[in-house]
Scaffold this motif. Structure first.
Motif, PDB file in Angstrom:
ATOM      1  N   SER A   1       9.046  13.990  -6.054  1.00 24.52           N
ATOM      2  CA  SER A   1      10.180  13.223  -5.522  1.00 24.52           C
ATOM      3  C   SER A   1      11.118  14.112  -4.715  1.00 24.52           C
ATOM      4  O   SER A   1      11.419  15.249  -5.110  1.00 24.52           O
TER       5      SER A   1
ATOM      6  N   PRO B   1      14.398   4.078  -6.120  1.00 26.93           N
ATOM      7  CA  PRO B   1      13.003   4.418  -6.416  1.00 26.93           C
ATOM      8  C   PRO B   1      12.344   3.265  -7.174  1.00 26.93           C
ATOM      9  O   PRO B   1      13.040   2.443  -7.777  1.00 26.93           O
TER      10      PRO B   1
ATOM     11  N   TYR C   1       4.045   3.989  -5.625  1.00 25.79           N
ATOM     12  CA  TYR C   1       3.589   5.294  -5.131  1.00 25.79           C
ATOM     13  C   TYR C   1       2.081   5.264  -4.870  1.00 25.79           C
ATOM     14  O   TYR C   1       1.594   5.882  -3.914  1.00 25.79           O
TER      15      TYR C   1
ATOM     16  N   GLN D   1       2.725  12.100  -5.712  1.00 25.96           N
ATOM     17  CA  GLN D   1       3.612  11.081  -6.284  1.00 25.96           C
ATOM     18  C   GLN D   1       2.889  10.152  -7.249  1.00 25.96           C
ATOM     19  O   GLN D   1       3.527   9.493  -8.071  1.00 25.96           O
TER      20      GLN D   1
ATOM     21  N   TYR E   1       7.867   9.436   0.257  1.00 24.76           N
ATOM     22  CA  TYR E   1       8.826   8.695  -0.571  1.00 24.76           C
ATOM     23  C   TYR E   1       9.271   7.402   0.112  1.00 24.76           C
ATOM     24  O   TYR E   1       9.282   6.334  -0.515  1.00 24.76           O
TER      25      TYR E   1
END
Length: 500
Positions: free
Chosen positions: A42, A112, A120, A150, A182
């Motif tokens: 991350s 997130p 992810y 990820q 990300y």
């Protein structure tokens, strides 16, 4: 129009319980930055290390924030229940449920992925397609780097089980944001938001068409905390699949021939995630139930059902061919079962395996889980088949809701977002008050499981256990209040009927 929409959102914000749910999702969002929750790749790690937040204390604090946020969201959901004669309930009936959904889901939009790392994996699979690698043949780990790092380790070398259109959407979004790992994961929320928008806009309208209270349907389905957390926060592709299913059902309900384009939409939804195909069988029955077992009507319904299934499967096959990925997902049908979940038949298999191991039957212990899961799959087929020839004739929505629930519960892996397949449609099945209570408690159980799982990963298991106790006490209290309001309203209606 925009001014009117903004005013409706402000009206919703003025309600105390709506604000409570918003503060709940804000706490969940803040808590999602807990060190044990973020993937090791991350981009937030440098800042967290600079602030000395990469330690067990930060993990416990983050866990506490998430658990407290879930408690606030559940409390707000219960308080907005549109039953009874409570003044706040009446106020809620004049507030747009979609406005509440926007307020509650807003904090998640740029956060997130919440409670799951699937987004992810979506980003990594889109990166594979960009590089000319078929995700049905290789896992993200075949291409080392930021995308693969990820992905949760258990999925890093497994092929993708999703529909081919889903993979191409992931590819498109990865290209759109310039291949940032990300940001690619965060924008996987866009298709999920489209699905949630379709559900929020059309499901209450569909309920009204069926003479079902749209406020109650919106409360249980579109404002359900599991939907808010998993579909918006978790960005699962199930959201778009179910949004398209609801669109097909709504189109079929408002237009007699709507089952034809509806079946095409179901085929597209199946190219996102395959369980959507189940809805094709119910489409012709939504507008015209099979009420009499007369030869002419029976042949007509059978012909429509077969045509709908053919259209849906044909569309699914056509989209699969156009994407260039085909049906490679057949090689990965066992992937969801690679992790241990609370799937009833998996749990039974594990228990039998332990018993066989104790008594020394090694071959039985090794095959117990596999055989138990096979029994679960056969059970789901039996349930769906029985409902298809009995309940579906007159109550197609009941068939679809209960069939989706059976498929989800009997599957080798069970996740809370799987239960939403049938849970979203449950209000359209016109369930009894007792069935709704069971469904409400099932929502609490699913949230409790997610909470204990998060707490375990963050080394705060005792905090998760305490939170479960809080959730159940909270839910029991709110449930009793709702029952009292319901009985009070029933007595008032009875007095009005008996008044001279």
């Amino acid at each position: 129009m925009l001014t009117l929409r903004a005013e409706q959102v402000r009206d919703a914000w003025r309600i105390n319980h709506v604000r409570r749910g918003f503060f709940g999702t804000v706490l969940i969002t803040i808590g999602s930055f807990t060190p044990a929750y973020l993937p090791q790749a991350s981009p937030f790690w440098p800042a967290m290390r600079a602030l000395k937040l990469d330690n067990p204390v930060a993990e416990i604090i983050g866990t506490g924030l998430v658990l407290a946020g879930v408690a606030l969201l559940v409390s707000a959901w219960f308080r907005l229940r549109p039953w009874g004669d409570d003044r706040m309930v009446e106020a809620y009936r004049h507030v747009r449920h979609w406005a509440v959904l926007i307020i509650w889901g807003g904090p998640f939009v740029l956060a997130p992925p919440i409670f799951s790392h699937d987004a992810y994996s979506y980003a990594a699979q889109g990166w594979l397609v960009h590089n000319g690698i078929n995700p049905y043949e290789q896992g993200p780990g075949v291409l080392p780097g930021g995308f693969a790092d990820q992905v949760a380790w258990v999925w890093r070398f497994t092929p993708a089980p999703y529909g081919p259109l889903s993979l191409q959407l992931q590819h498109f979004l990865v290209d759109l944001v310039g291949h940032d790992p990300y940001i690619s994961a965060v924008v996987m929320r866009v298709p999920a938001l489209v699905g949630v928008a379709l559900i929020g806009a059309l499901l209450p309208r569909l309920a009204a068409r069926m003479k079902i209270d749209p406020a109650s349907a919106a409360w249980f389905a579109t404002l359900n905390p599991v939907l808010v957390i998993d579909f918006i926060g978790g960005a699962h592709n199930d959201a778009l699949m179910m949004g398209l299913v609801v669109l097909a059902l709504w189109l079929t309900r408002i237009v007699g021939w709507g089952w034809v384009p509806g079946a095409v939409i179901i085929g597209v939804a199946a190219a996102i995630k395959q369980p959507a195909l189940l809805a094709a069988y119910a489409l012709p029955l939504v507008h015209r139930p099979w009420r009499r077992l007369e030869l002419g009507e029976t042949l007509d319904i059978i012909a429509r059902a077969m045509a709908a299934m053919t259209l849906a499967i044909g569309t699914f096959a056509g989209v699969s061919w156009l994407t260039g990925l085909g049906f490679g997902w057949l090689n990965a049908v066992n992937v969801p079962g690679l992790v241990v979940t609370v799937s009833p038949f998996t749990v039974i298999g594990q228990a039998l395996s332990w018993v066989f191991d104790v008594v020394g039957w090694q071959s039985g212990a090794e095959g117990a889980v596999r055989w138990s899961r096979s029994v679960g799959l056969l059970t789901s087929v039996a349930i769906v088949g029985t409902l298809a020839v009995t309940v579906a004739r007159r109550r197609p929505m009941t068939f679809l809701s209960y069939s989706y629930l059976a498929v989800a519960i009997c599957a080798p892996a069970l996740h809370s977002w799987y239960v939403l397949w049938g849970g979203l449609l449950l209000p359209l099945a016109k369930p009894s008050p007792k069935a709704i209570r069971v469904a409400v408690w099932a929502t609490v159980v699913l949230l409790s499981y997610a909470a204990i799982n998060l707490a375990f990963r963050n080394g705060a298991l005792s905090l998760g256990v305490a939170a479960i106790g809080l959730y159940f006490w909270q839910s029991r209290t709110e449930d009793l209040k709702a029952q009292r309001r319901h009985r009070r309203a029933a007595r008032q209606r009875e007095k009005q009927r008996n008044a001279p």
